[in-house]
Design an enzyme around this catalytic site. Structure first.
Site, PDB file in Angstrom:
ATOM      1  N   SER A 294       3.283  -3.568  -3.614  1.00  0.00           N
ATOM      2  CA  SER A 294       3.954  -3.784  -4.133  1.00  0.00           C
ATOM      3  C   SER A 294       4.963  -4.345  -3.305  1.00  0.00           C
ATOM      4  O   SER A 294       4.786  -4.474  -1.935  1.00  0.00           O
ATOM      5  CB  SER A 294       5.570  -3.379  -5.097  1.00  0.00           C
ATOM      6  OG  SER A 294       6.473  -2.570  -3.598  1.00  0.00           O
ATOM      7  N   ASP A 295       5.711  -5.998  -3.275  1.00  0.00           N
ATOM      8  CA  ASP A 295       6.038  -6.796  -2.829  1.00  0.00           C
ATOM      9  C   ASP A 295       6.963  -6.187  -1.672  1.00  0.00           C
ATOM     10  O   ASP A 295       7.370  -4.838  -2.921  1.00  0.00           O
ATOM     11  CB  ASP A 295       6.258  -7.845  -2.939  1.00  0.00           C
ATOM     12  CG  ASP A 295       6.578  -8.653  -1.196  1.00  0.00           C
ATOM     13  OD1 ASP A 295       6.907  -8.218  -0.845  1.00  0.00           O
ATOM     14  OD2 ASP A 295       6.540 -10.640  -2.075  1.00  0.00           O
ATOM     15  N   TRP A 296       7.734  -5.531  -1.043  1.00  0.00           N
ATOM     16  CA  TRP A 296       8.840  -5.226  -0.673  1.00  0.00           C
ATOM     17  C   TRP A 296      10.221  -5.555  -1.600  1.00  0.00           C
ATOM     18  O   TRP A 296      10.480  -6.310  -2.085  1.00  0.00           O
ATOM     19  CB  TRP A 296       9.403  -5.760   0.762  1.00  0.00           C
ATOM     20  CG  TRP A 296       9.199  -4.979   2.189  1.00  0.00           C
ATOM     21  CD1 TRP A 296       9.720  -3.671   2.807  1.00  0.00           C
ATOM     22  CD2 TRP A 296       7.048  -4.635   1.702  1.00  0.00           C
ATOM     23  NE1 TRP A 296       8.572  -2.869   3.640  1.00  0.00           N
ATOM     24  CE2 TRP A 296       7.240  -3.727   3.407  1.00  0.00           C
ATOM     25  CE3 TRP A 296       6.759  -3.890   1.633  1.00  0.00           C
ATOM     26  CZ2 TRP A 296       6.306  -2.699   3.557  1.00  0.00           C
ATOM     27  CZ3 TRP A 296       5.295  -4.318   1.648  1.00  0.00           C
ATOM     28  CH2 TRP A 296       5.351  -3.042   2.662  1.00  0.00           C
ATOM     29  N   GLY A 297      10.012  -3.638  -3.031  1.00  0.00           N
ATOM     30  CA  GLY A 297      11.262  -4.457  -3.801  1.00  0.00           C
ATOM     31  C   GLY A 297      10.447  -4.867  -5.478  1.00  0.00           C
ATOM     32  O   GLY A 297      11.653  -5.145  -5.955  1.00  0.00           O
TER      33      GLY A 297
END
Ligand SMILES: *[C@@H]1O[C@H](CO)[C@@H](O)[C@H](O)[C@H]1NC(C)=O
Ligand SMILES: *[C@@H]1O[C@H](CO)[C@@H](O)[C@H](O)[C@H]1NC(C)=O
Ligand SMILES: *[C@@H]1O[C@H](CO)[C@@H](O)[C@H](O)[C@H]1NC(C)=O
Ligand SMILES: *[C@@H]1O[C@H](CO)[C@@H](O)[C@H](O)[C@H]1NC(C)=O
Ligand SMILES: *[C@@H]1O[C@H](CO)[C@@H](O)[C@H](O)[C@H]1NC(C)=O
Ligand SMILES: *[C@@H]1O[C@H](CO)[C@@H](O)[C@H](O)[C@H]1NC(C)=O
Ligand SMILES: *[C@@H]1O[C@H](CO)[C@@H](O)[C@H](O)[C@H]1NC(C)=O
Ligand SMILES: *[C@@H]1O[C@H](CO)[C@@H](O)[C@H](O)[C@H]1NC(C)=O
Ligand SMILES: *[C@@H]1O[C@H](CO)[C@@H](O)[C@H](O)[C@H]1NC(C)=O
Ligand SMILES: *[C@@H]1O[C@H](CO)[C@@H](O)[C@H](O)[C@H]1NC(C)=O
Ligand SMILES: *[C@@H]1O[C@H](CO)[C@@H](O)[C@H](O)[C@H]1NC(C)=O
Ligand SMILES: *[C@@H]1O[C@H](CO)[C@@H](O)[C@H](O)[C@H]1NC(C)=O
Length: 783
Positions: A294-297
């Protein structure tokens, strides 16, 4: 896959979809676009990874170690945790009893960020403009070597999405081009370069992350009980395949161990739990055997993301996964086989690049940030990479105007330099990665060697143009004057100046889209210098498209270089080009139009204010018609077209030869098994085009010969880039250029058949030349 086909294929009984889809069967053809537009069909279950050869070996090793893990351990390696002392941007915990040290994830695509003793390489947009495959591989390898020596497991790059749909998009500069073909070729070289050094590349962001505005959900400030979701990138199936997913296929084919999913929603379902995108497109159609990160968050659900194809979440596993995922398995909500699938993909990537080797440096050994605490020196720099770094900085410069022999500079007795962008910023710190986030936008204060955010760099030196030019002018006994303080209106220009260099920029940073494609301050500066210096040479460090029409026809503006984002060797590179030590060889990988209005609705990001503004909709109704595809179709004459760039010599093209490969499989659809990247035969060469290029001037220079293809199918662009070959040519010499056309290069996506389709028996048009509009050679071929 269509709603019907995917549902049937996986045995789901999604009655609602079937019934409604059948309602829009017109003349026996399912009109999916009528009903499904903006909706994402379900594709379950998440396929297990498969692979032969090196992937096969890696998967066997991965299955073996995963078989020894407890459920908690398997879940643990899917979720990030915070280690506040080691300096990694993301962490996966160790499993000591199995000798698995854990993982350290770090930005970014242009060098290891936020640490010391590392290099800052030429940035994505600059790499694109070099059109140089080998140099791109060498750069990837150099960057990979630095990640490895620092003890980082995963390098967060390269970036091929955003592709560059929106002219003001804040992150376009991190990628190579808004053309999927060159973007894919250079992504593949970068992935190979990084991974050959034993580091996992995470190719990002899958998919449709085409703007920064509304990229994260946020509370509605006027009613905090309500959330404004991210914009939804609504795109049809053909646009997905022919444009946005195209370069990801190259990265998967090159073996990328990881793909990062995006912030945006895709057809209204978040990219990081979009089963159609992750299970369907990526893991089934492209046969991706690695893991989705995942991208961060960017994770917004627990069970849905675990079933939808997300394998690893950053920065924190515990928000939706961790113990909750373990519980979900225990209570039957998520099958343990899916946890095995996720863990196996993660471990397979780790084995695939050889992280299990005893030679791998200790985890995070050099990542600690020097400004935080005392730490050991881990010098990640290899002097053997210096030449590649400098060459990369040189080759991304694009000369677009050069009249009255303004360049190269020779025998100057006096030169003057103007503009805020000639000199170094006021600091160079390992925290630069953070600071550039805000400073990146204040173009007048910040010298652009890169943009801000994840693509920022923290190099051990910055060679500014002013420093490099000072070295040169002093050696040449050229008198040098400068003025960086005023806007130029009040600058004193010594009338004996034989050249006036003006350095401006156009900056950008992750997190925000760019405010404009030009700025009055910089334009006035250029005009002011040009009004009193008849040899005004403009250099723009541009993080994306920068319009120049306000002054480009000024008779005293004799030369213009798009210097883009060259990394730490900015000064030396521009100096070598200005003085003709090397001939410029960069070409634009995007168009420079005359006006903002040329972009129509693709100028600025969508900022949705409709009645349902909590669910912003971004309809990609233009299909594949972005940048030159759109300008060609609409008859818009750009100022400088895609593929354009000048040098200090001239070239002539001749002898076009088009050969359809006789032993290739010429069936309409591919018949090969799925390998990483799609059906194996999509990668077969079906035709070879050659031409001769002669250097008709008097200096050596490299030429980027380009092939554009007209596919004879209604709705396809007039022409699209499908080949390039960069060759160094001595004066008077003729060099052979060659373009291999793969099945995929010649195919269009057939949404009905859900396959790439060749057009048989009809003429394809082939053009070869120096840019998308300088096309001296053309011919046809029939498959
Ligand atoms: C998005 O919707 C379009 C239009 O119906 C459809 O063709 C496409 O397959 C969908 N893609 C995804 C990823 O949901
Ligand atoms: C899971 O990781 C955490 C660190 O985030 C660690 O404290 C814990 O011991 C790990 N659990 C298992 C079962 O390995
Ligand atoms: C955090 O990083 C430090 C420094 O690299 C390391 O000594 C420590 O073991 C790490 N903590 C965990 C829980 O992995
Ligand atoms: C690029 O690399 C390939 C493979 O190593 C090599 O065969 C080729 O000659 C190189 N091309 C140039 C222009 O250096
Ligand atoms: C938000 O929700 C709370 C709790 O349900 C409620 O008391 C409050 O009135 C709501 N606020 C608005 C602006 O609707
Ligand atoms: C995770 O589990 C805990 C404990 O059962 C629960 O309180 C929490 O709400 C769960 N988190 C999510 C996101 O479901
Ligand atoms: C330039 O000079 C004019 C007139 O003296 C003055 O008003 C203006 O502030 C000066 N501009 C700058 C940027 O110094
Ligand atoms: C060009 O520069 C000369 C000084 O060399 C100046 O006299 C002339 O006015 C300038 N031309 C324009 C159009 O500004
Ligand atoms: C440009 O300006 C220089 C220096 O003032 C002068 O010597 C030269 O003649 C000018 N050239 C033209 C073409 O006006
Ligand atoms: C987007 O719309 C919101 C609400 O109308 C506004 O506050 C904001 O400034 C807009 N942003 C941009 C970049 O247009
Ligand atoms: C997006 O497309 C849908 C389906 O055609 C349409 O209903 C909606 O109004 C469009 N939204 C915008 C903002 O154009
Ligand atoms: C192909 O080249 C010929 C000769 O230069 C030119 O006359 C013709 O217009 C070109 N055709 C196309 C389709 O570009």
């Amino acid at each position: 896959m269509s709603g019907i086909k995917s549902a049937a294929a996986v045995g789901l009984t999604l009655l609602a979809n079937l019934v409604l889809a059948q309602e829009v069967i017109i003349n026996g053809v399912v009109q999916q676009d009528v009903f499904f537009y903006g909706q994402s069909p379900p594709v379950y279950p998440s396929p297990d990874a498969e692979g032969d050869g090196r992937w096969g070996d890696a998967l066997s090793s991965a299955r073996a170690i995963v078989a020894q893990m407890t459920l908690e351990e398997k879940v643990n390696i899917t979720g990030g945790f915070s280690n506040t002392t080691n300096g990694c941007g993301g962490n996966i915990p160790a499993i000591e009893r199995l000798n698995f040290p854990g993982m350290c994830l770090q930005d970014g695509p242009n060098g290891v960020r936020e640490t010391d003793f590392v290099n800052g390489y030429a940035v994505g947009i600059h790499v694109g403009a070099s059109w140089n495959r080998n140099l791109t591989y060498a750069r990837g390898s150099a960057i990979g070597g630095e990640f490895r020596r620092k003890g980082a497991t995963i390098a967060l790059g390269p970036m091929v999405g955003p592709l560059g749909r929106i002219a003001l998009g804040g992150r376009n500069w991190e990628g190579f081009s808004n053309d999927p073909y060159i973007s894919g070729i250079l992504a593949a070289e970068t992935v190979r370069g990084i991974q050959d050094r034993g580091v996992i590349a995470s190719t990002k962001h899958f998919v449709g992350n085409e703007q920064e505005l509304l990229r994260n959900p946020r509370p509605d400030l006027s009613n905090r009980n309500k959330t404004i979701e991210t914009s939804s990138s609504n795109m049809d199936d053909a646009t997905m395949h022919e444009l946005y997913m195209w370069p990801f296929a190259d990265a998967v084919h090159a073996g990328t161990g990881s793909i990062m999913c995006a912030y945006q929603r895709l057809n209204n379902s978040y990219s990081c739990h979009n089963s159609k995108a992750l299970n369907g497109l990526l893991k089934t159609e492209l046969g991706f055997p690695g893991f989705v990160l995942s991208d961060w968050g960017a994770q917004h659900t627990g069970i849905a993301s675990a079933l939808g194809g997300l394998d690893m979440v950053m920065p924190f596993g515990f928000r939706f996964w961790g113990p909750n995922l373990t519980e979900a398995v225990r209570n039957g909500s998520v099958p343990e086989s899916q946890i095995n699938n996720m863990a196996t993909r993660i471990m397979a990537a780790w084995y695939f690049v050889g992280q299990d080797s005893p030679d791998t440096p200790p985890l995070a050994v050099g990542m600690a940030r020097s400004h935080l605490r005392p730490h050991t020196v881990v010098d990640a720099r290899d002097p053997a990479d210096d030449a590649v770094n400098l060459q990369g900085a040189i080759e991304g410069h694009v000369l677009v105007k050069n009249i009255d022999n303004a360049l190269p500079l020779r025998n100057l007795s006096m030169m003057s330099i103007f503009g805020y962008d000639a000199k170094n910023p006021n600091y160079n710190s390992p925290a630069e990665g953070f600071s550039a986030w805000s400073l990146g936008l204040q173009s007048q204060n910040y010298r652009s060697i890169t943009g801000g955010g994840s693509g920022a760099i923290t190099p051990w030196y910055i060679d500014a143009p002013f420093e490099a030019l000072s070295r040169r002018t002093r050696a040449d006994r050229t008198a040098l004057f400068w003025d960086f303080d005023t806007n130029g209106a009040n600058s004193t220009i010594d009338t004996n100046s034989e050249a006036c260099l003006v350095f401006i920029n156009s900056a950008a940073s992750e997190g925000v889209d760019r405010p404009s494609l030009r700025d009055d301050f910089s334009d006035a500066l250029v005009e002011n210098i040009a009004s009193s210096c008849n040899n005004t040479i403009v250099v723009i460090h541009n993080a994306g498209v920068r319009l120049v029409d306000r002054w480009i026809d000024h008779p005293n503006v004799t030369a213009l270089i798009f210097a883009q984002l060259p990394g730490q060797n900015s000064g030396e590179a521009i100096t070598q080009i200005l003085y003709g030590d090397v001939s410029p060889s960069g070409k634009l990988t995007y168009s420079i139009p005359r006006n903002e209005s040329d972009y129509g609705s693709l100028l600025a990001p969508v900022n949705y204010t409709g009645w349902d503004r909590y669910f912003p909709q971004d309809n990609f109704t233009e299909g594949v018609y972005i940048d030159y595809r759109a300008f060609d179709a609409a008859g818009i004459e750009p100022r400088y077209e895609f593929g354009f760039g000048l040098t200090y010599t001239t070239f002539e093209y001749s002898d076009l030869n088009i050969q359809v490969t006789s032993d290739g499989n010429l069936s309409e659809y591919p018949v090969g098994p799925v390998i990483p990247g799609g059906e194996a035969d999509l990668w077969d060469n079906l035709a070879t085009v050659t031409a001769e290029v002669t250097n008709t001037g008097d200096v050596e220079a490299a030429e980027v010969a380009q092939l554009y293809l007209g596919i004879p199918v209604a709705g396809q662009p007039v022409r699209q880039l499908r080949g390039f070959d960069k060759v160094m040519i001595a004066p008077g010499e003729t060099r052979h250029v060659q373009f291999d056309l793969r099945r995929r290069d010649l195919s269009v996506w057939d949404t009905g058949a859900q396959q790439w389709r060749l057009t048989l028996g009809t003429e394809y048009r082939v053009w070869v030349g120096a840019s998308s509009r300088i096309l001296p050679l053309n011919g046809t071929m029939v498959l």
